[in-house]
Enzyme design. Structure first.
Site, mmCIF file in Angstrom:
data_model
loop_
_atom_site.group_PDB
_atom_site.id
_atom_site.type_symbol
_atom_site.label_atom_id
_atom_site.label_comp_id
_atom_site.label_asym_id
_atom_site.label_seq_id
_atom_site.Cartn_x
_atom_site.Cartn_y
_atom_site.Cartn_z
ATOM 1 N N HIS A 51 3.605 -7.377 1.695
ATOM 2 C CA HIS A 51 5.114 -7.689 1.318
ATOM 3 C C HIS A 51 5.866 -7.200 2.675
ATOM 4 O O HIS A 51 7.153 -7.272 2.651
ATOM 5 C CB HIS A 51 5.860 -7.388 0.005
ATOM 6 C CG HIS A 51 4.957 -8.067 -1.182
ATOM 7 N ND1 HIS A 51 5.015 -9.580 -1.175
ATOM 8 C CD2 HIS A 51 4.073 -7.599 -2.169
ATOM 9 C CE1 HIS A 51 4.330 -9.779 -2.269
ATOM 10 N NE2 HIS A 51 3.843 -8.421 -2.775
ATOM 11 N N ARG A 76 -1.446 -0.653 2.127
ATOM 12 C CA ARG A 76 -1.745 -1.936 1.188
ATOM 13 C C ARG A 76 -1.855 -3.178 1.903
ATOM 14 O O ARG A 76 -1.005 -3.640 2.729
ATOM 15 C CB ARG A 76 -0.697 -2.215 0.143
ATOM 16 C CG ARG A 76 -0.811 -3.329 -0.730
ATOM 17 C CD ARG A 76 0.007 -3.345 -2.007
ATOM 18 N NE ARG A 76 1.504 -3.755 -1.910
ATOM 19 C CZ ARG A 76 2.370 -3.875 -2.725
ATOM 20 N NH1 ARG A 76 2.004 -3.855 -3.977
ATOM 21 N NH2 ARG A 76 3.667 -3.826 -2.564
ATOM 22 N N ASP A 90 -9.756 2.642 10.804
ATOM 23 C CA ASP A 90 -10.191 2.896 12.036
ATOM 24 C C ASP A 90 -8.835 3.493 12.747
ATOM 25 O O ASP A 90 -8.962 4.499 13.810
ATOM 26 C CB ASP A 90 -10.843 2.127 13.030
ATOM 27 C CG ASP A 90 -12.397 1.652 12.811
ATOM 28 O OD1 ASP A 90 -12.766 2.525 12.018
ATOM 29 O OD2 ASP A 90 -12.711 0.542 13.506
ATOM 30 N N GLU A 155 -3.114 -7.562 -11.370
ATOM 31 C CA GLU A 155 -1.866 -8.278 -11.258
ATOM 32 C C GLU A 155 -1.848 -9.621 -11.999
ATOM 33 O O GLU A 155 -0.924 -10.469 -11.970
ATOM 34 C CB GLU A 155 -1.607 -8.460 -9.838
ATOM 35 C CG GLU A 155 -1.433 -7.297 -8.970
ATOM 36 C CD GLU A 155 -1.098 -7.714 -7.639
ATOM 37 O OE1 GLU A 155 0.348 -7.684 -7.292
ATOM 38 O OE2 GLU A 155 -1.931 -7.647 -6.711
ATOM 39 N N ASP A 181 4.033 -9.428 -10.114
ATOM 40 C CA ASP A 181 2.793 -10.580 -10.121
ATOM 41 C C ASP A 181 2.411 -10.635 -11.511
ATOM 42 O O ASP A 181 2.024 -12.085 -11.871
ATOM 43 C CB ASP A 181 1.777 -10.236 -9.082
ATOM 44 C CG ASP A 181 2.117 -10.596 -7.905
ATOM 45 O OD1 ASP A 181 2.441 -11.912 -7.431
ATOM 46 O OD2 ASP A 181 2.008 -9.668 -6.745
#
Length: 261
Positions: A51, A76, A90, A155, A181
């Protein structure tokens, strides 16, 4: 592994030892907020690329700021594509939060995307930032990668029903409910219903021996999360900052300016 983390226990090890860890969820691109979180003594930050902005160059700047302050970073991701998780790791992230995990199969895919064989399918390279640009041996880099933290998000109502299997999936370290959600998936049935579902998810997560992560709006919410047994307490900094700004604006400021209250 960065130099700042070389002599510190991983978040994964600290969770296994039963520690309660505190973090900040950052949706606003700001290396300064990352630095402030480290200076303040928080255990980790979550950079929200679901988001919030998902630019890899900006993410690297945030990770560099975090390393300078000795604070760990979870990301996230906004998609289940394994290549995105690989790039985040990485660059130096210590863990990935996977949204919309509805089943044990989804959980296995999430785990596979962040771990090298035999547990997963993540590509191996020591010349990344996480490998200190090739100065870490392959054996040490592989050992460090085993401390990668996997958080899966529940969710949907379907995911709530499958939480036991999801949480028990090998390689899953923690479960986070996405209440917004979840409410949307359930057609906004009322807070009481959502609270009941969340409580059941947390119960199933603890029974599986996994950590509960909870997003909180501030200090009062953090205390409630502690009492409920959350091991990963995550402050929603957009909420915290907006509450702070509104308090500074004074009573009635939002109404006077025509902004929604």
């Amino acid at each position: 592994m960065t130099a700042a983390r070389a002599d510190r226990r991983s978040l994964k090890a600290r969770l296994a030892a039963g520690e309660r860890l505190y973090g900040a969820l950052l949706r606003l691109p700001s290396e300064t907020l990352v630095e402030m979180a480290g200076v303040a003594g928080l255990d980790y930050v979550v950079i929200d690329c679901e988001h919030g902005p998902a630019d890899m160059a900006a993410l690297q700047h945030h990770l560099t700021a975090a390393a300078a302050q000795g604070i760990d970073v979870l990301v996230r991701v906004g998609t289940s594509e394994p290549a995105l998780a690989l790039r985040c790791l990485d660059l130096g992230a210590v863990g990935i939060i996977h949204p919309h995990v509805d089943s044990a199969r989804d959980a296995r895919r999430a785990v596979a995307s962040v771990h090298h064989p035999p547990l997963g399918t993540r590509g191996f390279a020591t010349y990344s930032r996480a490998g200190r640009f090739g100065t870490v041996s392959a054996a040490d880099h592989l050992a460090a990668s085993r401390d990668t933290l996997v958080v899966v998000m529940v969710e949907t109502e379907r995911a709530c029903a499958a939480t036991g299997e999801i949480a028990a999936t090998q390689g899953v370290d923690a479960v986070l409910v996405g209440p917004a959600d979840l409410a949307a998936d359930c057609l906004f049935p009322g807070q009481g219903v959502i609270d009941g579902l969340v409580a059941e998810v947390h119960r199933a997560t603890r029974e599986a021996g996994r950590a509960v992560m909870t997003i909180v709006p501030g200090a009062e919410g953090a205390r409630a999360a502690e009492r409920a047994g959350a091991q990963l307490v995550l402050h929603n900094m957009a909420h915290v900052l907006m509450d702070t700004f509104r308090s500074l604006a004074g009573p009635g400021a939002a109404e006077d300016s025509g902004r929604p209250s």
